[in-house]
Design an enzyme around this catalytic site. Structure first.
Site, PDB file in Angstrom:
ATOM      1  N   ARG A  96     -17.002  48.806  35.374  1.00  0.00           N
ATOM      2  CA  ARG A  96     -15.305  48.566  35.779  1.00  0.00           C
ATOM      3  C   ARG A  96     -14.580  49.426  35.322  1.00  0.00           C
ATOM      4  O   ARG A  96     -13.714  49.994  35.503  1.00  0.00           O
ATOM      5  CB  ARG A  96     -15.628  47.541  36.638  1.00  0.00           C
ATOM      6  N   CYS A 172     -16.532  39.714  52.787  1.00  0.00           N
ATOM      7  CA  CYS A 172     -15.201  40.149  52.292  1.00  0.00           C
ATOM      8  C   CYS A 172     -14.148  39.101  51.829  1.00  0.00           C
ATOM      9  O   CYS A 172     -14.537  38.200  53.474  1.00  0.00           O
ATOM     10  CB  CYS A 172     -14.606  41.240  52.823  1.00  0.00           C
ATOM     11  N   HIS A 202     -12.031  46.189  52.996  1.00  0.00           N
ATOM     12  CA  HIS A 202     -10.653  46.693  52.212  1.00  0.00           C
ATOM     13  C   HIS A 202      -9.647  47.770  52.761  1.00  0.00           C
ATOM     14  O   HIS A 202      -8.449  48.958  52.290  1.00  0.00           O
ATOM     15  CB  HIS A 202     -11.278  47.629  50.515  1.00  0.00           C
ATOM     16  N   TYR A 256      -5.004  45.697  50.158  1.00  0.00           N
ATOM     17  CA  TYR A 256      -5.401  47.105  49.601  1.00  0.00           C
ATOM     18  C   TYR A 256      -4.599  48.710  50.065  1.00  0.00           C
ATOM     19  O   TYR A 256      -4.386  49.236  49.488  1.00  0.00           O
ATOM     20  CB  TYR A 256      -7.133  46.675  49.589  1.00  0.00           C
TER      21      TYR A 256
END
Length: 442
Positions: A96, A172, A202, A256
């Site tokens: 990441r 989510c 997102h 997002y």
């Protein structure tokens, strides 16, 4: 399903697992979990043992007859499971960190699930999730796959298109976080709030928001235009919206969306944060070290408060709510990632969407939306194109398709930049991208 439920959690050594265990404890009366199998890989063996021991202490304190099994043998865990939850990270947080750092060198946002970071997390993750699906076909063909692994929309898309698993739901915590945040803003109980969600993971919008069945969308949008109310998730530091923009958009945004509607500002903010305190991955690495030190404490038998800083608020509530509703055929409405099946007119019927659904024992039944509002449908379709091409690249190992996918993504300024980023990130992630290095040399 027999007496009690068997749940297998892939990525059981995750720092999020105590959140999930807490949910199973709190909802045991309606969701009688008999066996919880926590599965991880060799690199996660130590964390699996720490988390597993904490889970056992939590269950013992609750006085519940839930057997917790720890294993590196995925097939053993999957045997006759009723539900399979996935919450793994291929390459761990080191990968990441690369996803976040490398794109910034090219003036592009580096983020876990958006832009180049989202692409490469998908390229690493999709082959693994499809391996899990093949194992499920053999060892628990009737089980439900509940996927939390990011990028959840792209992963769900890949499962729908490239596996025979039909019982798959992507989940989510952003929509439930939005519901909880709006309830707090309005100072009402969350049970009184309902949002009509539609879009992609997102990239989901709130088309309407109700309190006790009455629309309060315009009031909520006015509140969300204030900087202090712009974000409901720990891993996104919101910047606030222009009131004129929100009034014209006329739908609720998710946190997002900041990356797409405030790209320049968010890039600068991320750069500054990376210089001052490290990227989000580096911050999370420090936080996880602290969490696992806490988890080791033999006297700890509850989920520590510090876990909320990890960014997974309401993860447990969303997970257990979904599993319970499938198990009990509750027929309540929840936002999940599922096959579109005509719910959103501008998205292919066979694609994955994130939309409000009636949750039944047969799974989610999407609430029909029709066409998305014109002011948001173009961006949603562009991201869906990105997800589909990225999923195809992940499955085929087609390098050119990976470049194409990143070029399609609106966070990428040009095909030249996309090619440069893909080349460097392919090299950086080579150990986790065997499908590409079997066919090309980068």
């Amino acid at each position: 399903m027999g007496e009690g439920i068997k749940i297998a959690t892939i990525g059981g050594g995750s720092s999020y697992t105590p959140e999930l265990v807490e949910g199973f404890i709190q909802h045991y009366d309606e969701l009688p979990v008999r066996e919880l199998w926590l599965v991880d890989v060799e690199d996660g063996k130590e964390k699996l043992a720490i988390v597993g021991n904490l889970a056992r202490r939590m269950i013992k304190k609750a006085g519940l007859p839930i057997d917790v099994h720890l294993t590196l043998n995925r097939q053993e865990a999957l045997q006759d499971a009723d539900f399979v939850t996935t919450q793994f990270r291929v390459g761990l947080l080191d990968a990441r960190a690369k996803d976040e750092n490398i794109p910034m060198k090219y003036g592009v946002l580096g983020q876990e699930t958006n832009g180049p970071g989202g692409l490469f997390k998908g390229l690493r993750t999709i082959p693994v999730i499809l391996d899990i699906c093949r194992d499920m076909e053999e060892f628990c063909p009737e089980a439900w796959l509940i996927n939390f692994t990011n990028p959840a929309g792209m992963v769900t898309e890949a499962v729908l298109r490239y596996s025979s698993i039909e019982k798959v739901v992507g989940l989510c915590n952003v929509p439930i976080g939005m519901e909880m945040g709006i309830a707090e803003l309005l100072e009402v109980d969350p049970s009184r709030v309902r949002i009509d969600f539609a879009g992609l993971n997102h990239m989901v919008y709130g088309l309407e928001v109700y309190v006790d069945g009455k629309s309060v969308k315009h009031k909520v949008m006015e509140l969300l235009s204030r900087p202090e109310h712009s974000s409901f998730v720990k891993n996104i530091d919101g910047m606030g919206w222009e009131p004129e923009f929100l009034r014209s958009l006329n739908v609720l945004t998710c946190p997002y969306h900041m990356y797409y509607y405030k790209t320049k500002e968010m890039l600068e903010k991320n750069r500054k944060s990376a210089q001052e305190e490290g990227t989000r991955a580096e911050v999370v690495q420090k936080l996880e070290q602290e969490l696992f030190e806490l988890y080791k404490d033999p006297d700890l038998s509850v989920k520590p408060q510090q876990l909320e800083e990890r960014g997974g608020a309401y993860y447990s509530e969303a997970a257990v709510r979904l599993i319970t509703s499938i198990y009990t055929d509750r027929c309540d409405i929840q936002p999940v990632n599922t096959v579109n099946n005509g719910a959103i007119a501008s998205i292919p019927a066979e694609s994955a969407v994130e939309v409000s659904c009636v949750i039944t024992k047969e799974g989610p039944k999407p609430v029909t939306v029709g066409d998305l509002p014109v002011q948001v449908s173009g961006l949603v379709q562009q991201i869906k194109s990105f997800e589909r091409v990225a999923a195809e690249a992940a499955v085929t190992g087609d390098y050119d398709k990976a470049v194409l996918a990143l070029t399609i993504n609106p966070l990428t300024p040009s095909d030249t930049v996309a090619a440069q980023i893909v080349e460097e990130m392919m090299e950086a992630h080579q150990p986790y991208l065997p499908q590409f290095f079997q066919t090309i040399k980068v």
